[in-house]
Design an enzyme around this catalytic site. Structure first.
Site, PDB file in Angstrom:
ATOM      1  CG  MET A 157      -7.417  -2.059  -6.164  1.00 58.72           C
ATOM      2  SD  MET A 157      -5.991  -0.964  -5.831  1.00 58.72           S
ATOM      3  CE  MET A 157      -5.718  -1.706  -4.169  1.00 58.72           C
ATOM      4  NE  ARG A 313       1.765   2.184  -4.595  1.00 59.48           N
ATOM      5  CZ  ARG A 313       1.498   2.300  -5.903  1.00 59.48           C
ATOM      6  NH1 ARG A 313       2.595   3.210  -5.945  1.00 59.48           N
ATOM      7  NH2 ARG A 313       2.287   0.687  -6.319  1.00 59.48           N
ATOM      8  CG  HIS A 457      -0.868  -4.259   1.874  1.00 62.49           C
ATOM      9  ND1 HIS A 457      -2.348  -4.764   2.561  1.00 62.49           N
ATOM     10  CD2 HIS A 457      -0.355  -3.608   2.370  1.00 62.49           C
ATOM     11  CE1 HIS A 457      -2.445  -3.800   3.374  1.00 62.49           C
ATOM     12  NE2 HIS A 457      -1.588  -2.795   3.056  1.00 62.49           N
ATOM     13  CD  GLU A 458      -3.391  -1.297  -1.593  1.00 61.67           C
ATOM     14  OE1 GLU A 458      -2.719  -1.037  -3.202  1.00 61.67           O
ATOM     15  OE2 GLU A 458      -4.051  -1.925  -1.673  1.00 61.67           O
ATOM     16  N   GLY A 459       2.512  -2.663  -3.722  1.00 61.28           N
ATOM     17  CA  GLY A 459       3.142  -1.733  -3.671  1.00 61.28           C
ATOM     18  C   GLY A 459       4.650  -2.553  -2.496  1.00 61.28           C
TER      19      GLY A 459
END
Length: 610
Positions: A157, A313, A457-459
């Site tokens: 991604m 997430r 990571h991932e927000g």
């Protein structure tokens, strides 16, 4: 100490996973097939992952100028995972899947995350392929998604850029049409991409014969300028090696070059890369520019990408849970065997008496109970979210819509809460080990280092908090928050009938009301800057209320099955619930005070004062 009894209770006694077999999609399955999957994954994790967790931490990936070198153990673990069929376990039979409930797949993947999160469970590959199954063309599904599900190819991604980080509106990677001859390419409208992507996990390796990058880029307008903000962002498939319509490698390398490996605090077994797209190092057809195939409609890239990001997430939350659980199990074993000190009081002053094991000290028990409450509660939350995924896909229309909205509200918590509190569990595991915990002679320091990534990571925490308070609790006129409140109220009603839980039920009711009033108070002025100034404390309080609900529901079910608490596991679940309500839930008052008053301390302090 085994994870399996906890998983079995949560899956079968609490979530009633067996009842999913009554649905047409899962009709071929039974408790026996579910257990067989869990047995297989537990064995692979024990044999191929756990023994090599330290090796992949110390033998970091390196680039020899041509390819990325990983330890043989990583290749062996990846091969065993692929052969197990877990990459496509929840997919349809006709693409090689098992049509397993996602709930069971999530539980099975927990074994790999606990054994060695750094080797991993190929979360990005399956998430990448799942995205293409929803938003890709039939050809893109056939060529790219199916080869990822088979394990033949891997996926990534590619969102972040060195200058933009998490600010996706500032993405500067460009995608221009690759001439009129390629606009009807069978693999999708063909573009040439130029730009740089940073922090790309598994961005380059030799575990598979190809890597499918899912890349965000902007298509210039008619004047050649990039559209500002997120409106111009589109999504592209950019394979590392070029392929034909049958999924065969053409022998030509795409113009995607590894610019460097990032050297990390933890997760060292997973490559993390800076990738250059279109720099001309590997020209395709004698022309610079990485070849990419448009996914979905131009300008709709973020809409497609969020399908993958939300799944990722939940995966990050599960990884955080299992790292916390690994530390809990290690420190519990240590506490049971490590003699040190004597009991408090006069009897403990007799040095002639033998030392006691440290689990007999009340403060060590406090730290163990905190870890248990954080980790087992968070595991229950992740499995509950996985159960909602199954409900969304296979439930009645009304139940599916409710599940969708509940997932919208719970996903920021499922990602952020374990990332914060299971990291704290890892810190407590080090503390229980004392000085030994701070050395590499014991595994708990690595668990902490690996887990520290999950808040980022991932927000990041801040992004998740702004998403929760700024969007999720408000969407559809607050219907998701109302739905969640209804589920919590149902648990309160049932738990109130249990004498051991009645006090907790009352406390949870008050906490739920406090969340509702804080949400209104935060938005009382309608000013987003004021409302979101304390979004993280709001999310911390919201998460604690959600975990209190999860624990109360789990404890109520445990007591329903074993009212006398004759089983140690039941006593443990009730004890963890008591701990959470007595030691953790009261914290929400301090967090919500600043939310309700829209306290400006942090936002208003001049930069020069820091």
């Amino acid at each position: 100490m085994s994870l399996r009894p906890t998983l079995d209770f949560l899956l079968y006694d609490w979530l009633h996973a067996e009842s999913l077999n009554e649905r047409e999609r899962f009709a071929d399955h039974s408790r026996e097939t579910f257990d067989a999957v869990l047995d297989t994954c537990e064995r692979i994790a024990r044999e191929k992952y756990a023994p090599f967790n330290r090796i992949v931490d110390t033998q970091e990936p390196h680039f020899d100028g041509e390819k990325v070198i990983l330890p043989q153990a990583t290749h062996d673990a990846h091969k065993a995972f692929v052969e197990s069929g877990m990459m496509s376990a929840a997919q349809d039979y006709d693409i090689g899947g098992m049509q397993l409930p996602y709930t069971v797949q999530a539980a099975a993947n927990a074994f790999f995350a606990m054994a060695s999160v750094s080797i991993g469970s190929n979360m990005l590959t399956s998430g990448n392929a799942n995205l293409l199954m929803v938003h890709g063309t039939e050809m893109q599904k056939e060529v790219f998604a199916k080869n990822e599900f088979s394990g033949r190819w891997a996926g990534t991604m590619c969102l972040s850029e060195p200058q933009a980080g998490s600010s996706l509106s500032d993405v500067a990677t460009r995608a221009v049409p690759d001439g009129p001859d390629f606009q009807n390419d069978p693999l999708g409208p063909r573009y040439r991409l130029t730009g740089n992507k940073m922090w790309i996990s598994s961005g380059d390796h030799e575990l598979t014969e190809n890597i499918v990058h899912i890349v965000l880029a902007k298509i210039p307008d008619e004047n050649g300028k990039l559209i500002p903000g997120t409106r111009g962002i589109s999504l592209f498939i950019v394979p590392k090696r070029m392929v034909d319509t049958r999924g065969n490698l053409t022998g030509e390398r795409n113009d995607v070059a590894l610019a460097g490996l990032n050297h990390k605090l933890g997760w060292r077994g997973t490559t993390n890369t800076l990738l250059n797209f279109g720099e001309g190092k590997y020209p395709v057809g004698g022309k610079a520019g990485a070849v990419g195939y448009l996914v979905g409609q131009p300008g709709k890239g973020l809409h497609c990408m969020f399908h993958m990001m939300n799944e990722a997430r939940i995966g990050v939350g599960t990884a955080a849970v299992m790292l916390g659980m690994a530390g809990y199990h290690a420190s519990l074993e240590y506490a049971k065997t490590r003699p040190q000190g004597r009991p408090a009081g006069p009897a403990g002053k007799d040095s002639a008496k033998p030392q006691v094991r440290i689990i007999e000290h009340s403060d060590v028990r406090r730290m163990l109970l905190a870890q248990k409450a954080y980790c087992e509660g968070a595991l229950a939350l992740e499995l509950y979210c996985a159960r909602l995924v199954d409900e969304q896909k296979t439930g009645t229309p009304e139940a599916a819509d409710d599940a969708r909205l509940l997932l919208e509200v719970l996903t920021p918590i499922a990602k952020s809460w374990p990332s914060e509190w299971c990291l704290e569990a890892n810190s407590l595991a080090i503390q229980i080990h004392g000085g030994y915990g701070y050395t590499r002679d014991f595994p708990v320091e690595q668990y902490w280092r690996d887990n520290r990534l999950n808040m980022i990571h991932e927000g990041t925490h801040g992004i998740q908090a702004a998403d929760l308070l700024g969007r999720k609790v408000l969407m559809e006129d607050g219907r998701g928050l109302t739905l969640l409140g209804g589920r919590i109220a149902d648990t309160i009603r049932r738990a109130a009938a249990q004498p051991a839980l009645a006090g907790h039920a009352k406390s949870l009711g008050a906490a739920l009301q406090r969340i509702a009033s804080a949400t209104k108070a935060a938005w009382a002025t309608g000013n987003p800057q004021e409302a979101l100034a304390n979004a993280v404390p709001y999310m911390q309080a919201f998460g604690h209320v959600v975990l209190a609900w999860i624990w109360l529901d789990v404890a109520e079910r445990a007591l329903e099955a074993d009212a006398a608490k004759s089983q140690p596991a039941t006593a443990g679940r009730v004890g963890a619930t008591d701990f959470f309500f007595n030691y953790e839930l009261p914290k929400i008052g301090a967090w919500l005070n600043v939310v309700e008053s829209r306290d400006p301390t942090c936002a208003a302090l001049p930069e020069e004062a820091f």
